[in-house]
Design a protein around this motif. Sequence first.
Motif, PDB file in Angstrom:
ATOM      1  N   THR A 196      -3.603   3.443   0.310  1.00 56.72           N
ATOM      2  CA  THR A 196      -4.373   2.716  -0.691  1.00 56.72           C
ATOM      3  C   THR A 196      -3.464   1.832  -1.533  1.00 56.72           C
ATOM      4  OG1 THR A 196      -5.987   2.911  -2.482  1.00 56.72           O
ATOM      5  CG2 THR A 196      -4.225   4.560  -2.420  1.00 56.72           C
TER       6      THR A 196
ATOM      7  N   MET B 191       0.849  -1.191   0.000  1.00 54.38           N
ATOM      8  CA  MET B 191       0.000   0.000   0.000  1.00 54.38           C
ATOM      9  C   MET B 191       0.880   1.234   0.000  1.00 54.38           C
ATOM     10  SD  MET B 191      -3.267  -0.632   2.369  1.00 54.38           S
ATOM     11  CE  MET B 191      -4.625  -0.804   1.276  1.00 54.38           C
TER      12      MET B 191
ATOM     13  N   ARG C 135     -11.883   6.553  -0.936  1.00 53.65           N
ATOM     14  CA  ARG C 135     -11.064   7.677  -0.483  1.00 53.65           C
ATOM     15  C   ARG C 135     -11.874   8.677   0.344  1.00 53.65           C
ATOM     16  NH1 ARG C 135      -8.742  12.722  -1.372  1.00 53.65           N
ATOM     17  NH2 ARG C 135      -6.485  12.701  -1.089  1.00 53.65           N
TER      18      ARG C 135
ATOM     19  N   ASP D  29      -1.288   7.810   0.781  1.00 54.69           N
ATOM     20  CA  ASP D  29      -1.986   8.846   0.022  1.00 54.69           C
ATOM     21  C   ASP D  29      -1.896  10.182   0.753  1.00 54.69           C
ATOM     22  OD1 ASP D  29      -4.050   9.528  -2.183  1.00 54.69           O
ATOM     23  OD2 ASP D  29      -5.033  10.217  -0.339  1.00 54.69           O
TER      24      ASP D  29
ATOM     25  N   ARG E 298      -8.234  -0.918  -2.352  1.00 57.52           N
ATOM     26  CA  ARG E 298      -8.584  -0.857  -0.931  1.00 57.52           C
ATOM     27  C   ARG E 298      -8.041   0.431  -0.328  1.00 57.52           C
ATOM     28  NH1 ARG E 298      -5.845  -5.233   1.846  1.00 57.52           N
ATOM     29  NH2 ARG E 298      -4.271  -4.852   0.270  1.00 57.52           N
ATOM     30  N   TRP E 299      -8.734   0.932   0.696  1.00 57.36           N
ATOM     31  CA  TRP E 299      -8.327   2.131   1.422  1.00 57.36           C
ATOM     32  C   TRP E 299      -8.291   1.808   2.899  1.00 57.36           C
ATOM     33  CZ3 TRP E 299      -6.952   6.773  -0.775  1.00 57.36           C
ATOM     34  CH2 TRP E 299      -7.170   6.880  -2.146  1.00 57.36           C
TER      35      TRP E 299
END
Length: 69
Positions: free
Chosen positions: A23, A1, A49, A4, A27-28
């Motif tokens: 992210t 990941m 998001r 962000d 997926r977040w």
Amino acid sequence: MRVDSHWWNGDVRLARRDVYVRTDGDRWEVEAQMGGPEGKSKVQQCPGRASAMILADAWRGPRWQWRKL
């Protein structure tokens, strides 16, 4: 990941807090970390998001002057 967004409360001592939004493109997740990398952390999965940013805002709260890194 990948990260962000990342915020830090500006404290370098035990009260250090970081909030990350990460992210992998699908997926977040949001992580709230207390006490630096060796401290405690909590991770919450999010559907997108927008919801991740809302959760990150809530976890930061108004107590410190947060800095975006």
